[in-house]
Scaffold this motif. Structure first.
Motif, PDB file in Angstrom:
ATOM      1  N   ALA A 225      48.529  37.970  60.864  1.00  0.00           N
ATOM      2  CA  ALA A 225      48.987  37.318  59.638  1.00  0.00           C
ATOM      3  C   ALA A 225      47.908  36.387  59.073  1.00  0.00           C
ATOM      4  N   ILE A 226      47.271  35.607  59.951  1.00  0.00           N
ATOM      5  CA  ILE A 226      46.199  34.717  59.495  1.00  0.00           C
ATOM      6  C   ILE A 226      45.036  35.527  58.933  1.00  0.00           C
ATOM      7  N   TRP A 227      44.672  36.592  59.638  1.00  0.00           N
ATOM      8  CA  TRP A 227      43.580  37.448  59.173  1.00  0.00           C
ATOM      9  C   TRP A 227      43.890  38.022  57.801  1.00  0.00           C
ATOM     10  N   LEU A 228      45.125  38.501  57.623  1.00  0.00           N
ATOM     11  CA  LEU A 228      45.508  39.104  56.345  1.00  0.00           C
ATOM     12  C   LEU A 228      45.452  38.075  55.230  1.00  0.00           C
ATOM     13  N   LEU A 229      45.960  36.870  55.492  1.00  0.00           N
ATOM     14  CA  LEU A 229      45.918  35.812  54.481  1.00  0.00           C
ATOM     15  C   LEU A 229      44.481  35.467  54.122  1.00  0.00           C
ATOM     16  N   GLY A 230      43.617  35.343  55.141  1.00  0.00           N
ATOM     17  CA  GLY A 230      42.228  34.982  54.878  1.00  0.00           C
ATOM     18  C   GLY A 230      41.473  36.042  54.110  1.00  0.00           C
ATOM     19  N   VAL A 231      41.593  37.297  54.535  1.00  0.00           N
ATOM     20  CA  VAL A 231      40.820  38.365  53.906  1.00  0.00           C
ATOM     21  C   VAL A 231      41.349  38.687  52.511  1.00  0.00           C
ATOM     22  N   VAL A 232      42.661  38.756  52.363  1.00  0.00           N
ATOM     23  CA  VAL A 232      43.231  39.027  51.037  1.00  0.00           C
ATOM     24  C   VAL A 232      42.929  37.878  50.086  1.00  0.00           C
ATOM     25  N   GLY A 233      43.077  36.641  50.576  1.00  0.00           N
ATOM     26  CA  GLY A 233      42.772  35.489  49.736  1.00  0.00           C
ATOM     27  C   GLY A 233      41.330  35.475  49.276  1.00  0.00           C
ATOM     28  N   GLU A 234      40.407  35.758  50.190  1.00  0.00           N
ATOM     29  CA  GLU A 234      38.989  35.785  49.820  1.00  0.00           C
ATOM     30  C   GLU A 234      38.703  36.910  48.841  1.00  0.00           C
ATOM     31  N   SER A 235      39.332  38.063  49.046  1.00  0.00           N
ATOM     32  CA  SER A 235      39.135  39.202  48.140  1.00  0.00           C
ATOM     33  C   SER A 235      39.609  38.867  46.733  1.00  0.00           C
ATOM     34  N   ILE A 236      40.775  38.206  46.631  1.00  0.00           N
ATOM     35  CA  ILE A 236      41.303  37.825  45.321  1.00  0.00           C
ATOM     36  C   ILE A 236      40.381  36.812  44.651  1.00  0.00           C
ATOM     37  N   ALA A 237      39.924  35.816  45.417  1.00  0.00           N
ATOM     38  CA  ALA A 237      39.021  34.801  44.853  1.00  0.00           C
ATOM     39  C   ALA A 237      37.729  35.440  44.365  1.00  0.00           C
ATOM     40  N   ASP A 238      37.171  36.356  45.150  1.00  0.00           N
ATOM     41  CA  ASP A 238      35.948  37.052  44.735  1.00  0.00           C
ATOM     42  C   ASP A 238      36.176  37.841  43.452  1.00  0.00           C
ATOM     43  N   ALA A 239      37.324  38.527  43.372  1.00  0.00           N
ATOM     44  CA  ALA A 239      37.630  39.338  42.194  1.00  0.00           C
ATOM     45  C   ALA A 239      37.830  38.454  40.961  1.00  0.00           C
ATOM     46  N   GLN A 240      38.485  37.315  41.131  1.00  0.00           N
ATOM     47  CA  GLN A 240      38.693  36.403  40.003  1.00  0.00           C
ATOM     48  C   GLN A 240      37.369  35.889  39.463  1.00  0.00           C
ATOM     49  N   LEU A 241      36.456  35.527  40.372  1.00  0.00           N
ATOM     50  CA  LEU A 241      35.153  35.030  39.937  1.00  0.00           C
ATOM     51  C   LEU A 241      34.336  36.139  39.277  1.00  0.00           C
ATOM     52  N   ALA A 242      34.367  37.342  39.849  1.00  0.00           N
ATOM     53  CA  ALA A 242      33.611  38.460  39.281  1.00  0.00           C
ATOM     54  C   ALA A 242      34.112  38.791  37.877  1.00  0.00           C
ATOM     55  N   ARG A 243      35.422  38.769  37.691  1.00  0.00           N
ATOM     56  CA  ARG A 243      35.992  39.051  36.372  1.00  0.00           C
ATOM     57  C   ARG A 243      35.572  37.979  35.368  1.00  0.00           C
ATOM     58  N   PHE A 244      35.557  36.731  35.791  1.00  0.00           N
ATOM     59  CA  PHE A 244      35.144  35.635  34.903  1.00  0.00           C
ATOM     60  C   PHE A 244      33.675  35.774  34.528  1.00  0.00           C
ATOM     61  N   ARG A 245      32.845  36.071  35.504  1.00  0.00           N
ATOM     62  CA  ARG A 245      31.403  36.163  35.257  1.00  0.00           C
ATOM     63  C   ARG A 245      31.027  37.385  34.435  1.00  0.00           C
ATOM     64  N   SER A 246      31.867  38.399  34.439  1.00  0.00           N
ATOM     65  CA  SER A 246      31.547  39.621  33.694  1.00  0.00           C
ATOM     66  C   SER A 246      31.709  39.451  32.188  1.00  0.00           C
ATOM     67  N   ASP A 247      32.384  38.384  31.759  1.00  0.00           N
ATOM     68  CA  ASP A 247      32.587  38.135  30.330  1.00  0.00           C
ATOM     69  C   ASP A 247      31.431  37.287  29.806  1.00  0.00           C
ATOM     70  N   PRO A 248      30.621  37.822  28.899  1.00  0.00           N
ATOM     71  CA  PRO A 248      29.470  37.067  28.375  1.00  0.00           C
ATOM     72  C   PRO A 248      29.873  35.739  27.739  1.00  0.00           C
ATOM     73  N   ALA A 249      31.102  35.654  27.234  1.00  0.00           N
ATOM     74  CA  ALA A 249      31.547  34.419  26.589  1.00  0.00           C
ATOM     75  C   ALA A 249      31.667  33.262  27.577  1.00  0.00           C
ATOM     76  N   ASN A 250      31.722  33.575  28.873  1.00  0.00           N
ATOM     77  CA  ASN A 250      31.868  32.530  29.887  1.00  0.00           C
ATOM     78  C   ASN A 250      30.538  32.026  30.427  1.00  0.00           C
ATOM     79  N   ARG A 251      29.434  32.547  29.918  1.00  0.00           N
ATOM     80  CA  ARG A 251      28.132  32.117  30.409  1.00  0.00           C
ATOM     81  C   ARG A 251      27.949  30.613  30.178  1.00  0.00           C
ATOM     82  N   GLY A 252      27.557  29.910  31.236  1.00  0.00           N
ATOM     83  CA  GLY A 252      27.358  28.466  31.144  1.00  0.00           C
ATOM     84  C   GLY A 252      28.622  27.665  31.384  1.00  0.00           C
TER      85      GLY A 252
END
Length: 260
Positions: free
Chosen positions: A142-169
């Protein structure tokens, strides 16, 4: 085979892998490959030590599956960044500081091989656990699942934000990033407690605590937060300073009001 010999095998394989990685970065001028290889090396060491261990079969099987999947996910995620983006600012700074010295980079890569061994210590404790406890196996999963899924979601959220040129800076404040400046680091640290649970019953269970302790030290004071925030301040300036004033650094919590 005793633990020292097992760790020697891990170090030998990690040193060889890092040597090849050093050659790759010489060709591509991108030392970010070291992060990919570190993740793959630690994940691979979990599988190797599970095979070589003498503990209960179910515990070793779970170690191999959880450790291998964690390392694979992180390595693939980092490889996509290394392959598709310029060299990380941390390594550009090192390259400038070392005046492009390849021998210093070689030593740095070999130091990462030593770190693979250090982060494999919890796996030694787990692989020697003779008494697989059903409840603790479930808690670990359960701890492993929470950690890995949580990190995956955080990585995806940041990648989606960075992919938008309007968010530069600008600084990502979406999803988990509203509640922590480094939610990916938090979930990465959290995941290591799964191995503490897997080691309960092992004669060297105390060794498993080295995982979360080492990871917290490295993330908080050495290679995680300090370098990341220094680069963020250079690229985002006052926007990131405001983010620092209002948002917890690592452990997620509600943002503070900025009265300035």
């Amino acid at each position: 085979m005793n633990a020292c010999w097992q760790l020697l095998i891990v170090w030998t394989l990690a040193a060889a892998m890092m040597s090849l990685g050093w050659r790759w970065q010489r060709t591509h001028a991108n030392a970010g490959i070291v992060d990919v290889l570190w993740a793959a090396g630690v994940g691979g060491s979990a599988v190797l030590l599970a095979v070589l261990g003498s503990g209960a079969p179910w515990t070793r099987l779970l170690l191999a599956v959880l450790g291998g999947l964690w390392g694979s996910r992180l390595a693939v995620h980092l490889w996509r960044r290394v392959r598709g983006e310029p060299e990380d600012g941390r390594y550009r700074s090192l390259r400038a500081h070392w005046h492009g010295s390849e021998w210093k980079f070689f030593a740095f890569f070999q130091f990462q091989a030593v770190l693979v061994v250090l982060f494999a210590l919890p796996f030694v404790a787990v692989s020697r656990n003779p008494a697989a406890s059903g409840p603790w196996l479930l808690v670990a999963a359960a701890i492993w699942l929470l950690g890995v899924v949580g990190e995956s979601i955080a990585d995806a959220q940041l990648a989606r934000f960075r992919s938008d040129p309007a968010n530069r800076g600008h600084t990502c404040r979406q999803g988990f990033w509203r509640y922590s400046r480094h939610p990916n680091y938090f979930f990465e640290w959290l995941h290591w407690f799964a191995h503490v649970c897997l080691a309960i019953g092992s004669p060297i269970a105390w060794l498993a605590w080295s995982g979360p302790l080492l990871m917290y030290v490295f993330l908080r004071w050495i290679s995680g937060v300090p370098y990341t925030e220094a680069q963020a301040l250079l690229s985002r300036g006052e926007d990131y300073r405001e983010y620092q004033r209002t948002t917890p650094m690592l452990i997620p919590w509600f943002p503070r009001r900025n009265d300035r």
